[in-house]
Motif scaffolding. Sequence first.
Motif, PDB file in Angstrom:
ATOM      1  N   ASN A  80      31.487  39.413  34.655  1.00  0.00           N
ATOM      2  CA  ASN A  80      32.777  38.918  35.154  1.00  0.00           C
ATOM      3  C   ASN A  80      32.522  38.081  36.399  1.00  0.00           C
ATOM      4  N   PRO A  81      33.098  36.876  36.505  1.00  0.00           N
ATOM      5  CA  PRO A  81      32.846  36.042  37.685  1.00  0.00           C
ATOM      6  C   PRO A  81      33.310  36.650  38.995  1.00  0.00           C
ATOM      7  N   GLY A  82      34.256  37.581  38.969  1.00  0.00           N
ATOM      8  CA  GLY A  82      34.656  38.304  40.179  1.00  0.00           C
ATOM      9  C   GLY A  82      35.247  37.415  41.264  1.00  0.00           C
ATOM     10  N   ARG A  83      36.301  36.685  40.933  1.00  0.00           N
ATOM     11  CA  ARG A  83      36.900  35.764  41.905  1.00  0.00           C
ATOM     12  C   ARG A  83      37.997  36.446  42.724  1.00  0.00           C
ATOM     13  N   ILE A 120      38.175  31.351  48.212  1.00  0.00           N
ATOM     14  CA  ILE A 120      37.743  32.452  49.077  1.00  0.00           C
ATOM     15  C   ILE A 120      36.287  32.783  48.765  1.00  0.00           C
ATOM     16  N   TYR A 121      36.036  33.428  47.678  1.00  0.00           N
ATOM     17  CA  TYR A 121      34.660  33.663  47.286  1.00  0.00           C
ATOM     18  C   TYR A 121      34.601  34.154  45.839  1.00  0.00           C
ATOM     19  N   GLU A 122      33.414  34.094  45.299  1.00  0.00           N
ATOM     20  CA  GLU A 122      33.172  34.539  43.938  1.00  0.00           C
ATOM     21  C   GLU A 122      31.923  35.401  43.928  1.00  0.00           C
ATOM     22  N   THR A 123      32.076  36.657  43.577  1.00  0.00           N
ATOM     23  CA  THR A 123      30.956  37.581  43.507  1.00  0.00           C
ATOM     24  C   THR A 123      30.984  38.259  42.152  1.00  0.00           C
ATOM     25  N   PRO A 124      30.088  37.878  41.249  1.00  0.00           N
ATOM     26  CA  PRO A 124      30.101  38.458  39.904  1.00  0.00           C
ATOM     27  C   PRO A 124      30.000  39.975  39.921  1.00  0.00           C
ATOM     28  N   THR A 125      30.671  40.615  38.979  1.00  0.00           N
ATOM     29  CA  THR A 125      30.655  42.066  38.891  1.00  0.00           C
ATOM     30  C   THR A 125      29.840  42.528  37.686  1.00  0.00           C
TER      31      THR A 125
END
Length: 255
Positions: free
Chosen positions: A110-113, A209-214
């Motif tokens: 998941n891109p985690g946005r 804001i940011y994107e941290t994949p989960t």
Amino acid sequence: MRLLFLCVLCCLPLHSLLAQPLCPSPLRVGFDDWPPYHYYQQDGDKRRLRGFAVDYLNAVSARLGCRLIYVERPWKRGLHELELGRQDIAMEAYFTEDRARYAWFSTAYNPGRTALWVRKAGTDDETDLGSWLAQGHRLGITRDYYYGAEISELLRRYPDQVSAVNDVQNYRKLVLGRIDGFLGDSLATPWGLKKEGLSEEVVPHVMGIYETPTSFMLSKKTISSEFVQRFNQAIMAVGKSGEHALIWRRYTSAR
């Protein structure tokens, strides 16, 4: 008899060997109520567990021949049980060094946005969160939610402007003017706003804001590194098959 068994194994084609079940026992998966990632949906007189992460994990486990047992747990308790080996898998997890002590992290799925959500009539011209906070805006965040090292450091610089509550409280505080915006997951927040009847009042700010994949977390107490490799191969297979896109659309179109 043992020699005969080994001969039979040697004669099996590779794809048959890979198709054999890889799980010695059912995998215990922790979840809490967080639509659209994992939640109960009423289906007649029965409740059915659904969600983006649930559907994705089901697709992965089907390729591995694994059976899953979903156990409802508060998030922090689930992490504790994962550390102790009482739970095998947690879903929708961000990587941290502390968690890596006791858990494997799968390939991201998941891109985690994360977005900044504001009142529809209250969008500003700032292009980044630091500038937005420097203007004196009050920000709501979700209690016990990890926003990554960079955002966490930024939040520490403005402690008097940042408050941590649950998601629904942030919605209400924004509408009442007690905060000027809040950080929220790009997939989960629209579902929450729709449930509260606030979809027309609260919108995402244009700034990124940011994107941290989960990833999925797998307990080091109960899961081997060899199994994690097979698990990651199955995640990649789901993506290449197009099933990932189908699952994603299923929950983005439902908003």
